[in-house]
Design a protein around this motif. Structure first.
Motif, PDB file in Angstrom:
ATOM      1  N   ILE A 132      79.464  57.963  35.667  1.00  0.00           N
ATOM      2  CA  ILE A 132      78.295  57.084  35.681  1.00  0.00           C
ATOM      3  C   ILE A 132      77.581  57.122  34.330  1.00  0.00           C
ATOM      4  O   ILE A 132      77.062  56.110  33.861  1.00  0.00           O
ATOM      5  CB  ILE A 132      77.348  57.408  36.870  1.00  0.00           C
ATOM      6  CG1 ILE A 132      76.257  56.353  37.027  1.00  0.00           C
ATOM      7  CG2 ILE A 132      76.739  58.775  36.745  1.00  0.00           C
ATOM      8  CD1 ILE A 132      76.696  55.092  37.684  1.00  0.00           C
ATOM      9  N   GLU A 133      77.588  58.262  33.661  1.00  0.00           N
ATOM     10  CA  GLU A 133      76.940  58.354  32.352  1.00  0.00           C
ATOM     11  C   GLU A 133      77.611  57.465  31.311  1.00  0.00           C
ATOM     12  O   GLU A 133      76.936  56.943  30.418  1.00  0.00           O
ATOM     13  CB  GLU A 133      76.898  59.803  31.869  1.00  0.00           C
ATOM     14  CG  GLU A 133      75.897  60.646  32.633  1.00  0.00           C
ATOM     15  CD  GLU A 133      75.896  62.106  32.239  1.00  0.00           C
ATOM     16  OE1 GLU A 133      74.812  62.688  32.175  1.00  0.00           O
ATOM     17  OE2 GLU A 133      76.991  62.676  32.001  1.00  0.00           O
ATOM     18  N   GLN A 134      78.909  57.274  31.435  1.00  0.00           N
ATOM     19  CA  GLN A 134      79.610  56.363  30.512  1.00  0.00           C
ATOM     20  C   GLN A 134      79.074  54.945  30.650  1.00  0.00           C
ATOM     21  O   GLN A 134      78.881  54.236  29.659  1.00  0.00           O
ATOM     22  CB  GLN A 134      81.118  56.395  30.770  1.00  0.00           C
ATOM     23  CG  GLN A 134      81.761  57.694  30.347  1.00  0.00           C
ATOM     24  CD  GLN A 134      83.219  57.782  30.763  1.00  0.00           C
ATOM     25  OE1 GLN A 134      83.696  57.048  31.611  1.00  0.00           O
ATOM     26  NE2 GLN A 134      83.937  58.712  30.155  1.00  0.00           N
ATOM     27  N   HIS A 189      72.805  51.044  27.406  1.00  0.00           N
ATOM     28  CA  HIS A 189      71.681  51.561  26.612  1.00  0.00           C
ATOM     29  C   HIS A 189      70.593  52.162  27.505  1.00  0.00           C
ATOM     30  O   HIS A 189      69.406  52.030  27.223  1.00  0.00           O
ATOM     31  CB  HIS A 189      71.106  50.472  25.701  1.00  0.00           C
ATOM     32  CG  HIS A 189      72.142  49.767  24.901  1.00  0.00           C
ATOM     33  ND1 HIS A 189      72.796  50.362  23.842  1.00  0.00           N
ATOM     34  CD2 HIS A 189      72.679  48.527  25.028  1.00  0.00           C
ATOM     35  CE1 HIS A 189      73.680  49.517  23.345  1.00  0.00           C
ATOM     36  NE2 HIS A 189      73.636  48.407  24.046  1.00  0.00           N
ATOM     37  N   SER A 190      71.021  52.792  28.571  1.00  0.00           N
ATOM     38  CA  SER A 190      70.104  53.432  29.507  1.00  0.00           C
ATOM     39  C   SER A 190      70.239  54.942  29.386  1.00  0.00           C
ATOM     40  O   SER A 190      71.264  55.454  28.947  1.00  0.00           O
ATOM     41  CB  SER A 190      70.398  52.990  30.943  1.00  0.00           C
ATOM     42  OG  SER A 190      70.135  51.618  31.090  1.00  0.00           O
ATOM     43  N   THR A 191      69.205  55.634  29.803  1.00  0.00           N
ATOM     44  CA  THR A 191      69.153  57.081  29.672  1.00  0.00           C
ATOM     45  C   THR A 191      69.020  57.722  31.042  1.00  0.00           C
ATOM     46  O   THR A 191      68.257  57.240  31.877  1.00  0.00           O
ATOM     47  CB  THR A 191      67.917  57.483  28.838  1.00  0.00           C
ATOM     48  OG1 THR A 191      67.943  56.764  27.615  1.00  0.00           O
ATOM     49  CG2 THR A 191      67.909  58.961  28.549  1.00  0.00           C
ATOM     50  N   ALA A 192      69.737  58.816  31.248  1.00  0.00           N
ATOM     51  CA  ALA A 192      69.567  59.596  32.474  1.00  0.00           C
ATOM     52  C   ALA A 192      68.301  60.436  32.314  1.00  0.00           C
ATOM     53  O   ALA A 192      68.248  61.331  31.481  1.00  0.00           O
ATOM     54  CB  ALA A 192      70.776  60.478  32.725  1.00  0.00           C
ATOM     55  N   ILE A 193      67.270  60.122  33.110  1.00  0.00           N
ATOM     56  CA  ILE A 193      65.997  60.829  33.011  1.00  0.00           C
ATOM     57  C   ILE A 193      65.958  62.051  33.922  1.00  0.00           C
ATOM     58  O   ILE A 193      65.008  62.818  33.885  1.00  0.00           O
ATOM     59  CB  ILE A 193      64.808  59.888  33.321  1.00  0.00           C
ATOM     60  CG1 ILE A 193      64.929  59.297  34.731  1.00  0.00           C
ATOM     61  CG2 ILE A 193      64.696  58.803  32.266  1.00  0.00           C
ATOM     62  CD1 ILE A 193      63.712  58.516  35.192  1.00  0.00           C
ATOM     63  N   ASP A 253      68.573  49.141  29.034  1.00  0.00           N
ATOM     64  CA  ASP A 253      67.370  49.891  28.668  1.00  0.00           C
ATOM     65  C   ASP A 253      66.508  50.313  29.855  1.00  0.00           C
ATOM     66  O   ASP A 253      65.284  50.174  29.820  1.00  0.00           O
ATOM     67  CB  ASP A 253      66.524  49.106  27.667  1.00  0.00           C
ATOM     68  CG  ASP A 253      67.285  48.795  26.395  1.00  0.00           C
ATOM     69  OD1 ASP A 253      67.915  49.711  25.851  1.00  0.00           O
ATOM     70  OD2 ASP A 253      67.256  47.626  25.963  1.00  0.00           O
ATOM     71  N   LYS A 254      67.112  50.834  30.896  1.00  0.00           N
ATOM     72  CA  LYS A 254      66.360  51.316  32.057  1.00  0.00           C
ATOM     73  C   LYS A 254      66.437  52.844  32.121  1.00  0.00           C
ATOM     74  O   LYS A 254      67.433  53.448  31.727  1.00  0.00           O
ATOM     75  CB  LYS A 254      66.934  50.745  33.362  1.00  0.00           C
ATOM     76  CG  LYS A 254      66.634  49.288  33.583  1.00  0.00           C
ATOM     77  CD  LYS A 254      65.189  49.078  33.962  1.00  0.00           C
ATOM     78  CE  LYS A 254      64.908  47.641  34.333  1.00  0.00           C
ATOM     79  NZ  LYS A 254      63.552  47.426  34.806  1.00  0.00           N
ATOM     80  N   GLY A 255      65.384  53.448  32.656  1.00  0.00           N
ATOM     81  CA  GLY A 255      65.416  54.869  32.965  1.00  0.00           C
ATOM     82  C   GLY A 255      66.139  55.048  34.281  1.00  0.00           C
ATOM     83  O   GLY A 255      65.816  54.385  35.268  1.00  0.00           O
ATOM     84  N   VAL A 256      67.136  55.913  34.296  1.00  0.00           N
ATOM     85  CA  VAL A 256      67.988  56.069  35.475  1.00  0.00           C
ATOM     86  C   VAL A 256      68.049  57.541  35.872  1.00  0.00           C
ATOM     87  O   VAL A 256      68.146  58.413  35.016  1.00  0.00           O
ATOM     88  CB  VAL A 256      69.418  55.553  35.173  1.00  0.00           C
ATOM     89  CG1 VAL A 256      70.351  55.796  36.346  1.00  0.00           C
ATOM     90  CG2 VAL A 256      69.394  54.081  34.797  1.00  0.00           C
ATOM     91  N   PHE A 257      67.969  57.802  37.176  1.00  0.00           N
ATOM     92  CA  PHE A 257      68.202  59.155  37.662  1.00  0.00           C
ATOM     93  C   PHE A 257      69.453  59.163  38.521  1.00  0.00           C
ATOM     94  O   PHE A 257      69.849  58.149  39.098  1.00  0.00           O
ATOM     95  CB  PHE A 257      66.980  59.721  38.397  1.00  0.00           C
ATOM     96  CG  PHE A 257      66.556  58.985  39.637  1.00  0.00           C
ATOM     97  CD1 PHE A 257      66.990  59.394  40.891  1.00  0.00           C
ATOM     98  CD2 PHE A 257      65.704  57.891  39.551  1.00  0.00           C
ATOM     99  CE1 PHE A 257      66.577  58.730  42.037  1.00  0.00           C
ATOM    100  CE2 PHE A 257      65.283  57.219  40.689  1.00  0.00           C
ATOM    101  CZ  PHE A 257      65.729  57.639  41.939  1.00  0.00           C
ATOM    102  N   LEU A 258      70.102  60.327  38.569  1.00  0.00           N
ATOM    103  CA  LEU A 258      71.395  60.455  39.240  1.00  0.00           C
ATOM    104  C   LEU A 258      71.327  61.535  40.314  1.00  0.00           C
ATOM    105  O   LEU A 258      70.741  62.601  40.099  1.00  0.00           O
ATOM    106  CB  LEU A 258      72.469  60.814  38.210  1.00  0.00           C
ATOM    107  CG  LEU A 258      72.583  59.861  37.021  1.00  0.00           C
ATOM    108  CD1 LEU A 258      73.553  60.425  35.985  1.00  0.00           C
ATOM    109  CD2 LEU A 258      73.009  58.476  37.470  1.00  0.00           C
ATOM    110  N   ILE A 259      71.944  61.227  41.456  1.00  0.00           N
ATOM    111  CA  ILE A 259      72.002  62.158  42.580  1.00  0.00           C
ATOM    112  C   ILE A 259      73.446  62.191  43.077  1.00  0.00           C
ATOM    113  O   ILE A 259      74.068  61.137  43.248  1.00  0.00           O
ATOM    114  CB  ILE A 259      71.075  61.707  43.725  1.00  0.00           C
ATOM    115  CG1 ILE A 259      69.611  61.719  43.270  1.00  0.00           C
ATOM    116  CG2 ILE A 259      71.268  62.575  44.964  1.00  0.00           C
ATOM    117  CD1 ILE A 259      68.636  61.110  44.276  1.00  0.00           C
TER     118      ILE A 259
END
Length: 143
Positions: free
Chosen positions: A91-93, A99-103, A73-79
């Motif tokens: 990484i999205e898998q 239960h985390s979301t790509a913000i 349950d963390k907000g995650v950003f991807l670069i």
């Protein structure tokens, strides 16, 4: 609000160039997933994962790190940096399992000499450039 970027920068330092500039301007902690494969991320409000793209995936060290260390349950950003095209599916898998979301997602070209690209001297020479770095910093500031 505490932010961290877990990164892997293996071949030409493309990803490291981006994340170090982001860290300087945005007060973001950095963790090199190759050198530090275990870390407690529970005290961070926002977690970033940054990698070059290898065979259409984030680097294996990032995928393994996220699988093992990303709290639920963390907000995650991807670069990502890439020679061909951005691809976040690998990484999205893992984010889905946690239960985390790509913000947010950011990608830019990075110098690439893998495989046949080596024969022509590589592709995306000079990237990430100053504009790419500025855009990456603005992306993180905007989260």
């Amino acid at each position: 609000m505490r932010k961290v970027i877990v990164y892997s920068s293996v071949h030409h330092g493309n990803t490291e160039k981006l994340v170090k500039s982001i860290a300087e301007e945005c007060q973001v902690d950095l963790i090199d997933a190759v050198k530090q494969p275990d870390a407690d991320l529970s005290s961070y409000d926002t977690i970033g994962f940054a990698s070059g793209i290898y065979f259409s995936k984030f680097h294996q060290s990032i995928l393994g790190f996220a699988e093992k260390n990303l709290p639920d349950d963390k907000g995650v950003f991807l670069i990502c940096t890439y020679g061909g095209s951005a691809n976040y599916k690998s990484i999205e898998q893992i984010l889905g399992k946690k239960h985390s979301t790509a913000i947010g997602k950011f990608g830019c070209k990075g110098y690439d000499t893998f495989g046949p690209f080596k024969l022509v001297g590589g592709i995306a020479k000079g990237h990430p450039d100053e504009k790419d770095i500025k855009n990456a910093v603005e992306f993180v500031k905007g989260l």
